[in-house]
Design an enzyme around this catalytic site. Sequence first.
Site: not given
Length: 377
Positions: A93-96, A147, A195, A272, A341
Amino acid sequence: MQKFFEIEKNSPGKARAGVLNTDHGQIQTPIFMPVGTVASVKTVHQRELKDDIKAQIILGNTYHLYLRPKMEIMQGAGGLHKFMNWELPILTDSGGYQVFSLSASRKMSEEGVKFKSHIDGSMHFISPEKSMEIQRQIGADIFMAFDECTPYPCEYNQAKTSMELTHRWLKRCIDWTNENPELYGHKQRLFPIVQGSTYADLRKISAEVISEANAEGNAIGGLSVGEPEEEMYRITDIVTDVLPKEKPRYLMGVGTPWNIIEAIGLGIDMMDCVMPTRNARNAMLFTWNGVMNMKNEKWKNDFSALDEFGTSFVDREYSKAYVRHLFVSKEYLSKQIASIHNLAFYMDLVKVAREHIVAGDFYEWKQQVLPNLRQRL
């Protein structure tokens, strides 16, 4: 030349089965991606991820990896794949999302975001260009445009202003990426992010802008942030109607097993979430029969297999009574068994969903399985 994304089967509705082709291997979609925030899927060995859980791709987190171990170490190792000894695909991911969750300790401008490290209080600045640079240094196969993720609820004007900023930042992300080649000899693919909060008109506008960027895949962000499930499904349905059908669609941060099945039905290819591992560490197991709290007294004398339908070795080798004992005793092994599991179950869930898409009866199967997934055992 092999295409990045190939659709193998379209269902009568929106669900589809496809294949993602990366330099680190092929990924069958729809797919769930375990979250490895700091170069580790919590409590699980990479060997278990690959051989037992059958993960095909995992996530790394730009914000966390940037702060620790830092990019000098990442580059010295030759990128995240070599650093963590994971030879299959990785998405970052971008860290945003992480930066914007630090609302009390960050300052945002058109240029980027200044924020305080949650580790040592040091100040840092991430711009769209800096996010791209960090993700080049990490070396993920798929990486995300920088973003702004709005909270829920969110006023219309705030959502609109934020969305427009995300679109301007996307252009800067694309420009930087085009001017700076990969570092480790494998192809990296940039996904922009839709968004617009829960406003249908904003989501349509954003999906159109993102589509026009002509990236190799597209993501939907800003959902699963507290809004009702039906709102998440409504917005996802709207956005997948607009995003190009021939490219993969990634719904970020989702979710429960029933969220995943619903999202697949709405045309999502990639998902995810930290839920399978986070809930596992708190003794919550997801199964085809429903949700189990392993601390409950009812499992105390239940010596049957942990999950009779489970696909992992832990489901066969350990009893419910034993796993309950580990949790009650606060043994670390309990968290490892539960995490293995849950992740194996999530991978089995998308695998079986894919089989029903190919067979042409996904929606009938979805209606049958959803009530069982939701019930508490």
